[in-house]
Design an enzyme around this catalytic site. Sequence first.
Site, PDB file in Angstrom:
ATOM      1  N   LYS A 257       0.830  -1.211   0.000  1.00  0.00           N
ATOM      2  CA  LYS A 257       0.000   0.000   0.000  1.00  0.00           C
ATOM      3  C   LYS A 257       0.861   1.256   0.000  1.00  0.00           C
ATOM      4  O   LYS A 257       0.612   2.202  -0.756  1.00  0.00           O
ATOM      5  CB  LYS A 257      -0.919   0.007   1.224  1.00  0.00           C
TER       6      LYS A 257
ATOM      7  N   SER B  12      -0.618   0.481   6.256  1.00  0.00           N
ATOM      8  CA  SER B  12      -0.899  -0.401   7.386  1.00  0.00           C
ATOM      9  C   SER B  12      -1.895  -1.473   6.978  1.00  0.00           C
ATOM     10  O   SER B  12      -2.732  -1.254   6.097  1.00  0.00           O
ATOM     11  CB  SER B  12      -1.454   0.416   8.559  1.00  0.00           C
ATOM     12  N   ASP B  13      -1.792  -2.626   7.626  1.00  0.00           N
ATOM     13  CA  ASP B  13      -2.739  -3.698   7.383  1.00  0.00           C
ATOM     14  C   ASP B  13      -2.868  -4.536   8.648  1.00  0.00           C
ATOM     15  O   ASP B  13      -1.906  -4.678   9.409  1.00  0.00           O
ATOM     16  CB  ASP B  13      -2.308  -4.582   6.221  1.00  0.00           C
ATOM     17  N   THR B  14      -4.059  -5.083   8.866  1.00  0.00           N
ATOM     18  CA  THR B  14      -4.350  -5.856  10.070  1.00  0.00           C
ATOM     19  C   THR B  14      -4.999  -7.172   9.701  1.00  0.00           C
ATOM     20  O   THR B  14      -5.874  -7.213   8.831  1.00  0.00           O
ATOM     21  CB  THR B  14      -5.312  -5.057  10.992  1.00  0.00           C
TER      22      THR B  14
ATOM     23  N   GLY C 263       0.577  -4.672  10.671  1.00  0.00           N
ATOM     24  CA  GLY C 263       1.849  -4.306  10.060  1.00  0.00           C
ATOM     25  C   GLY C 263       1.805  -2.867   9.610  1.00  0.00           C
ATOM     26  O   GLY C 263       0.755  -2.355   9.222  1.00  0.00           O
TER      27      GLY C 263
END
Length: 189
Positions: free
Chosen positions: A53, A69-71, A106
């Site tokens: 991203k 960011s990613d979850t 992250g």
Amino acid sequence: MQQRLILASGSPRRKELLSNLQLEFDVIVSEIEEIVDNTMTPEKIVMSLALQKAEDVARHHRDAFVIGSDTVVVFQNEVLGKPKNEEDSFRMLRMLSNQTHQVYTGVAILTGTSRVTFFERTDVTFWELSESEIAAYISSGEPKDKAGSYGIQELGSVLVKGINGDYFSVVGLPISRTIRELKKAGYII
């Protein structure tokens, strides 16, 4: 002149967390199709997605500090993303009932000269949930766009018995560590 800060995410939760710090930033949503390698560990998955991203947005804004960011939610080695439909949401919530699972978030911070990626892991324990409680929560519409089919900061807060780790990471951005990493990368707050 203030350095430009860009959040490469359309998540209203991430936007709110950064806004709470009274930082000026722009939101530019990455338009890439995320590529997930399911052979990777959860921490590598979230860092890879966050980096994808951030790179997509940073290539058009080389003068900025870009945060991606990613979850994901993980239970017994199964990565639980966003639910496909209400049945999938019910399956996930029933699975998490009366159990402890992990939430990995992250983060990637890119500048014209540096690249930092990291992750946070938080253990979340749910209360035992009845089928009617699960159905009521799903009917609220809240689980639709959330990893693991819940949001800890809204109605989903009543599902959570306890956490061990960074609350804000579960919301979607480990804000304290993100700010520290931004400062290390040269961002002046």
